[in-house]
Design a protein around this motif. Structure first.
Motif, mmCIF file in Angstrom:
data_model
loop_
_atom_site.group_PDB
_atom_site.id
_atom_site.type_symbol
_atom_site.label_atom_id
_atom_site.label_comp_id
_atom_site.label_asym_id
_atom_site.label_seq_id
_atom_site.Cartn_x
_atom_site.Cartn_y
_atom_site.Cartn_z
ATOM 1 N N GLU A 11 0.801 -1.207 0.000
ATOM 2 C CA GLU A 11 0.000 0.000 0.000
ATOM 3 C C GLU A 11 0.837 1.262 0.000
ATOM 4 O OE1 GLU A 11 -3.245 -0.066 -0.395
ATOM 5 O OE2 GLU A 11 -3.071 -2.233 -0.519
ATOM 6 N N ASP A 67 -15.763 -7.278 -9.965
ATOM 7 C CA ASP A 67 -15.699 -6.661 -8.633
ATOM 8 C C ASP A 67 -14.263 -6.314 -8.254
ATOM 9 O OD1 ASP A 67 -18.412 -6.804 -8.308
ATOM 10 O OD2 ASP A 67 -18.378 -8.657 -7.136
ATOM 11 N N VAL A 68 -13.331 -7.207 -8.561
ATOM 12 C CA VAL A 68 -11.924 -6.957 -8.252
ATOM 13 C C VAL A 68 -11.387 -5.808 -9.094
ATOM 14 C CG1 VAL A 68 -9.610 -7.930 -8.357
ATOM 15 C CG2 VAL A 68 -11.494 -9.312 -7.488
ATOM 16 N N ALA A 70 -13.121 -3.352 -10.422
ATOM 17 C CA ALA A 70 -13.732 -2.112 -9.947
ATOM 18 C C ALA A 70 -13.075 -1.615 -8.662
ATOM 19 C CB ALA A 70 -15.228 -2.326 -9.726
ATOM 20 N N LYS A 71 -12.769 -2.538 -7.763
ATOM 21 C CA LYS A 71 -12.148 -2.158 -6.490
ATOM 22 C C LYS A 71 -10.778 -1.530 -6.707
ATOM 23 C CE LYS A 71 -9.884 -5.088 -4.132
ATOM 24 N NZ LYS A 71 -9.427 -6.275 -3.364
ATOM 25 N N ASP A 72 -9.971 -2.147 -7.576
ATOM 26 C CA ASP A 72 -8.622 -1.627 -7.795
ATOM 27 C C ASP A 72 -8.632 -0.322 -8.576
ATOM 28 O OD1 ASP A 72 -7.695 -3.799 -6.427
ATOM 29 O OD2 ASP A 72 -6.199 -4.366 -7.923
ATOM 30 N N ALA A 74 -10.994 1.982 -8.470
ATOM 31 C CA ALA A 74 -11.416 3.023 -7.534
ATOM 32 C C ALA A 74 -10.333 3.338 -6.503
ATOM 33 C CB ALA A 74 -12.701 2.594 -6.831
ATOM 34 N N ARG A 75 -9.591 2.332 -6.093
ATOM 35 C CA ARG A 75 -8.620 2.514 -5.016
ATOM 36 C C ARG A 75 -7.312 3.128 -5.492
ATOM 37 N NH1 ARG A 75 -7.371 -2.206 -0.603
ATOM 38 N NH2 ARG A 75 -6.243 -0.917 0.923
ATOM 39 N N TYR A 76 -6.842 2.678 -6.663
ATOM 40 C CA TYR A 76 -5.501 3.067 -7.090
ATOM 41 C C TYR A 76 -5.466 4.076 -8.238
ATOM 42 C CZ TYR A 76 -4.375 -1.134 -4.411
ATOM 43 O OH TYR A 76 -4.271 -2.080 -3.424
ATOM 44 N N GLN A 98 -20.245 -2.013 -14.461
ATOM 45 C CA GLN A 98 -19.857 -2.472 -13.130
ATOM 46 C C GLN A 98 -18.531 -1.890 -12.635
ATOM 47 O OE1 GLN A 98 -20.134 -6.784 -12.656
ATOM 48 N NE2 GLN A 98 -21.587 -6.908 -14.355
ATOM 49 N N VAL A 99 -17.660 -1.498 -13.554
ATOM 50 C CA VAL A 99 -16.326 -1.061 -13.149
ATOM 51 C C VAL A 99 -16.206 0.453 -13.104
ATOM 52 C CG1 VAL A 99 -13.880 -1.041 -13.790
ATOM 53 C CG2 VAL A 99 -15.217 -3.161 -13.991
#
Length: 271
Positions: A11, A67-68, A70-72, A74-76, A98-99
């Motif tokens: 992180e 889902d994975v 979309a998460k990455d 949004a996060r990175y 979805q992303v």
């Protein structure tokens, strides 16, 4: 001498390429995890200022869940607002729905356009500024010949025609393999009043001579009084398809670049 041990966290200590804004890599390439680091993040962690992601043409089916992804994203990559994807229809639809949220640029394959894909694109209608489909080959837009349309996706034509009506922020609309009908265009209002570049085909404008005359009428209209921009004057009395298309083009005061099947035509400088 004691061994020096450095503890890194994904992180905070991952090397970041802060200057990279556009990435060419398939979904699987981005999300191929190092088996020696279970739970390792995707390559997105290295590109905090990424703005455009090109998943490459005819990319293989991804092995990672939406889902994975979309998460990455949004996060990175909070600045990622452009998607260029050569994936199939279902994957493209999932990426768009979805992303991503609030994309400003979408580039897809024309062959996958359908009512479902148009609906997915329209989920970004409040922010979408650049909408394009891939061209068949280099030099296609500058060819001396008017290309024949062999795959017009007639079953999805009405859905595709909704895009300039509902995407009000569009500045660039490049659907070089899509044919519209002037009768249908004249019955609706295109909401993209700030349109700057347009690449489409019009049914009936199938020769260089007709296209050239349309472009000349557009240019003449831009050079004359503002009344002509609304279809007044001599142009209003002309019922030819060339004049009808030119009248439509003159509705867009910021329009500078047009392709109707025969070379890109540009107006430069203030009008």
């Amino acid at each position: 001498m004691k061994d020096i041990v450095i503890h890194c966290s994904f992180e905070s200590d991952m090397f970041q390429h802060c200057g990279l804004k556009e990435l060419y890599a398939s979904i699987n390439q981005v999300f191929t995890m190092d088996p020696s680091f279970p739970g390792a993040p995707s390559l997105f962690i290295h590109f905090p200022n990424l703005e455009d992601w090109n998943t490459e043409y005819r990319t293989p089916t991804p092995t990672i869940s939406m889902d994975v992804i979309a998460k990455d994203v949004a996060r990175y990559c909070p600045l990622l607002k452009g998607l260029h994807t050569g994936t199939g229809g279902d994957i493209t639809k999932d990426l768009l729905l979805q992303v991503f949220r609030n994309l400003s640029t979408i580039v897809v394959s024309y062959k996958i356009l359908s009512a479902d894909i148009v609906t997915a694109i329209l989920s970004h209608h409040n922010t979408l500024e650049h909408l394009m489909t891939f061209i068949p080959h280099d030099g296609f837009l500058e060819s001396d010949n008017v290309p024949a349309l062999t795959d017009q996706l007639q079953h999805s034509r009405r859905a595709i025609d909704l895009l300039p009506q509902l995407c009000t922020k569009l500045k660039l609309l490049c659907l070089s393999l899509h044919e519209m009908h002037i009768d249908e265009i004249e019955q609706v209002t295109w909401g993209c009043k700030g349109l700057e570049a347009l690449h489409i085909r019009i049914h009936g404008l199938n020769t260089k001579e007709k296209i050239d005359r349309t472009i000349q009428l557009w240019r003449d209209g831009r050079a004359k009084s503002t009344a002509l921009k609304d279809g007044a004057g001599a142009l209003q009395c002309d019922t030819s398809i060339e004049a009808r298309v030119a009248r439509h083009l003159l509705r867009f005061e910021k329009l500078r670049k047009i392709w109707l099947g025969h070379k890109i035509r540009t107006i430069n400088g203030p009008l």
